[in-house]
Structure formats: C-alpha cells, structure tokens
Design a protein around this motif. Structure first.
Motif, short mmCIF file in Angstrom:
data_model
loop_
_atom_site.label_atom_id
_atom_site.label_comp_id
_atom_site.label_asym_id
_atom_site.label_seq_id
_atom_site.Cartn_x
_atom_site.Cartn_y
_atom_site.Cartn_z
N MET A 1 32.29 29.49 49.00
CA MET A 1 30.97 29.44 48.38
C MET A 1 30.72 30.69 47.55
N GLY A 2 31.04 31.85 48.12
CA GLY A 2 30.86 33.09 47.39
C GLY A 2 31.74 33.17 46.15
N LEU A 3 32.98 32.75 46.28
CA LEU A 3 33.88 32.75 45.12
C LEU A 3 33.34 31.87 44.00
N ALA A 4 32.83 30.71 44.35
CA ALA A 4 32.28 29.80 43.33
C ALA A 4 31.09 30.43 42.63
N LEU A 5 30.24 31.14 43.37
CA LEU A 5 29.06 31.76 42.77
C LEU A 5 29.43 32.94 41.88
N VAL A 6 30.43 33.72 42.29
CA VAL A 6 30.89 34.84 41.46
C VAL A 6 31.48 34.32 40.15
N THR B 1 41.54 44.88 41.40
CA THR B 1 41.96 45.92 42.34
C THR B 1 40.80 46.71 42.93
N GLU B 2 39.56 46.33 42.65
CA GLU B 2 38.40 47.02 43.20
C GLU B 2 37.42 46.01 43.74
N ALA B 3 36.82 46.30 44.91
CA ALA B 3 35.81 45.42 45.50
C ALA B 3 34.43 45.77 44.95
N GLY B 4 33.52 44.79 44.96
CA GLY B 4 32.16 45.10 44.51
C GLY B 4 31.38 43.95 43.89
N LEU B 5 31.97 42.77 43.75
CA LEU B 5 31.25 41.67 43.12
C LEU B 5 30.43 40.84 44.10
N GLY B 6 30.53 41.12 45.39
CA GLY B 6 29.81 40.31 46.37
C GLY B 6 28.72 41.05 47.10
N ASP B 7 28.40 42.27 46.70
CA ASP B 7 27.41 43.09 47.40
C ASP B 7 26.85 44.09 46.41
#
Length: 405
Positions: free
Chosen positions: A329-334, A370-376
């Motif tokens: 669900m999160g992947l689809a929204l991103v 290579t960097e996290a940050g699109l879900g928060d």
C-alpha cells in the motif's frame, strides 16, 4: 494593462504576501527533518535531547503555522492528499504495535508534519519566498557543518566514516551533508539563471556547498545534482538562451573533466572500495529484508514506522524502507505522488519554477535508490512539497525579476 475586474481576480489568485513568520515555520520544519543520530559531535548531544529538539521543532512549526493561518485556509494539492493517505496507512500499520511504541511517536510526528504542510499551502502563490526560505534554512545547516570542520577537523572527518565530512555541531551523517549541499547548489544555480539572485550570492552559497558535497564523498548526491540540473536546464533550453549556453558549457566542461581528471574522479567514486557492485554492503541488508517471512497483512500494510533499519542495520533505500513499514500500500502511494508530480511538471509550460521543481523531483527519485525518506517526515518529502508548490503556481503567477537572496 489589466482591467479593474481582472486586477481583482489576479489579486485574489495571488493572495497575500508571505508573512515573515513563514520563514520561522520553514526553518523549524527543516530542523525537524535533521534527525537525531549520526556522528559524534564536539559537544556531545544525548540522543533523547536531540529527539526532543526535533520533535519540538515540528510542534513549534505547526503552532506557528496556525498562528499565521488562523482561518485554516488551504489550497488543494494532489501531492498532499496522497501523502495524507500514506500517513493513514502508516497509522494503520503502526497501531498493531509490531514495531513498538516508537512507531506511534513517529506517526504523531508524521501527522504534525503533514498538517503543517497543509497550513503552508496558503502561501504557495509566493513560490520565490518559499524557495528562499528553503535555501536559507539549509544553508544555515551547512554553515554549522563548516563551523565544525574549522573548529575540530578530526571530529568533522572521523575515521569511523572513512574521513568523510559529518556534522560536528549537530549529528549529521555524510549522506545528509551531501543531500543539503546538492539541494542548495542546484536551487541557487537555477535562481541565478532566472535572474532571481546575484552572481555573488550564487557563488557564496554554491562554492562552499559543492566543497562540502565533495568532502562528504556522497556519490548519490553528486549524481542526483548533475542529473537534476541537466533535466532542469533542458526544460529551460527552449525559452532561455542563457540556459542553453550554461548547459552547453557545462557539458563541455564535464567532458573535459572526465578526460583530464578521470582517474581522480574514479578514485573519489570508489572511496577506497574494490567492488562497488555491492553498494557498500547495502545489498546484504536488502536481500535479508526481502527474504524475511511476512504475513499477508505485513505484505499489504508493513510493520509500522521504524527507525529505517532491519536487524539493526540501516535499510538505505526508500523503496525497501516503505515496503518494510507500509507494505505494498505504501509503495503504491509513493509511486502515485511521484507520478503525479512528474505528470503535472510535464503539463506546465517552461519556467524557472518548473525547472526548480524538476530538479527537486529528479534528485529525489535518484536518491531514493540508496537513501530512505519517502515514507516518513524527511528532507525528501519537504523537497517534494516545495516542488508541488512550484508546480501549483502554474503559468499565471510569475514574480517580478529580483536579485536579492
């Protein structure tokens, strides 16, 4: 010349000028996204204290935004609507407590962050003010990195990070330094091309930022900066002779640099590593994360907001972090909000605002690998919010040429 009726309509469309407190709101949002863990600092900052500062910053930003927007006047935004749906998915996955109470605190922070962004949409018409607030706030963060490098070079370039520059005043990692450096460089160069800042201001900001980017040895940031600026300049090429000249000269300079200092560039990219295919060990974490057993609900909604790690190791990928925390669900929204921003950018006529937006969008997409940050709540979502504001201006509201920064 506009008729009286057209003038009134245009004034209603543009709205009131951005208040001075908007800069304070934006600065607090930037502080909130700095994070609370990283390298050792000159004056040790306990992690709980850093967390209180960052959490307090977003609460302060929300209260200030309410103060300057007491009637809660909002502008419609597809990006923020989808981001709100991602927030709902995050709460739904976090309330199951698979990631502990920390997930609920992160959801609270994410909620206040998104609510503050909604309140700021009232001033989307003044996109130039928003860009300047963004550049100034991030430049202030980079100033602390420079100060730490001057005061204590050993602390600012620790052996634990391979001599890469870090935040010695506030705990910032090399990738964060690279992100902020690339963002400032890209935006001020584009503002200079659009005659919205002086050459002196551009050099005073861009040259130190590029220097910090190189000292951070952040390959993703360098690639994102070059690719993002290339896309932005191409978007301006059809309407700006200056952009065409800069793009041509930059391409020639890049080709010459590859020929002259190619070995040095290769050494910089390798950072002393013999094999780049494993992405400094990231693939081991990624493989383990993907191989971990999951229930159907975990696949669909994830395990809730975490500190972006798996088995104690950083995930270092926005896509896998979102899959871990918010599932499919999160992947689809991103994908939905990124696709929406790209589609709107494609439909907008060439302009400086569109070029800045394209730079931010493409940089974020490249860095997301290579960097996290699109879900928060993160600097990447703040950059995308600014891109949405730039695209929302459309073709009607073009600010007068200015050269102050």
């Amino acid at each position: 010349m506009l008729s009286p009726r057209d003038a009134v309509a245009d004034q209603n469309f543009l709205g009131d000028p951005a208040p001075r407190l908007l800069g304070a709101v934006w600065t607090l949002l930037v502080i909130n996204t700095l994070g609370s863990q990283g390298a050792d600092t000159i004056i040790p900052i306990p992690k709980p204290v850093a967390q209180i500062v960052t959490m307090g910053a977003v609460v302060g930003a929300f209260l200030l935004a309410l103060l300057i927007n007491p009637r809660i006047q909002l502008r419609p935004s597809a990006y923020l609507l989808i981001l709100t749906l991602l927030l709902v998915a995050s709460i739904a996955s976090s309330v199951r407590m698979e990631s502990g109470y920390g997930a609920l605190l992160r959801c609270f922070r994410f909620t206040v962050f998104v609510a503050t962004l909604w309140l700021v949409t009232r001033w989307w018409h003044d996109w130039l003010a928003l860009v300047r607030h963004h550049v100034r706030a991030i430049a202030a963060v980079l100033a602390t990195v420079l100060l730490g490098l001057v005061i204590s070079p050993g602390t600012a370039r620790p052996e634990s990070y391979g001599g890469r520059v870090v935040g010695a005043i506030w705990p910032l990692t090399p990738p964060q330094v690279g992100l902020y450096s690339a963002t400032v460089t890209g935006l001020v160069v584009l503002l200079w091309l659009g005659n919205r800042t002086t050459r002196t201001s551009m050099l005073l900001l861009a040259v130190p930022a590029v220097g910090l980017l190189l000292l951070s040895h952040t390959r993703t940031a360098l690639i994102g900066l070059v690719a993002g600026l290339a896309v932005a300049l191409l978007s301006l090429a059809s309407t700006s002779e200056r952009a065409r000249k800069v793009f041509t000269r930059a391409a020639l300079a890049a080709g010459l640099a590859v020929l002259v200092v190619g070995p040095a560039l290769q050494t910089w990219f390798r950072r002393g590593q013999d094999d780049l295919s494993s992405l400094t060990g990231r693939e081991k974490v990624w493989d383990a994360l993907l191989a971990a057993p999951r229930t159907v609900s975990e696949q669909f909604l994830g395990v809730g907001l975490t500190n972006k790690s798996f088995d104690g190791l950083p995930i270092d990928s926005s896509w896998l972090a979102v899959y871990q925390e918010q599932g499919y669900m999160g992947l689809a929204l991103v994908v939905a909000f990124l696709a929406t921003l790209l589609a709107v950018a494609a439909l907008r006529p060439p302009s400086l605002a569109r070029a800045c937006a394209l730079f931010l969008i493409f940089y974020t997409i490249i860095a997301s690998y290579t960097e996290a940050g699109l879900g928060d709540a993160s600097p990447y979502l703040l950059n995308l919010f600014l891109a949405a504001a730039l695209l929302a201006t459309g073709a009607r509201s073009t600010p007068r040429p200015e050269v102050r920064t």
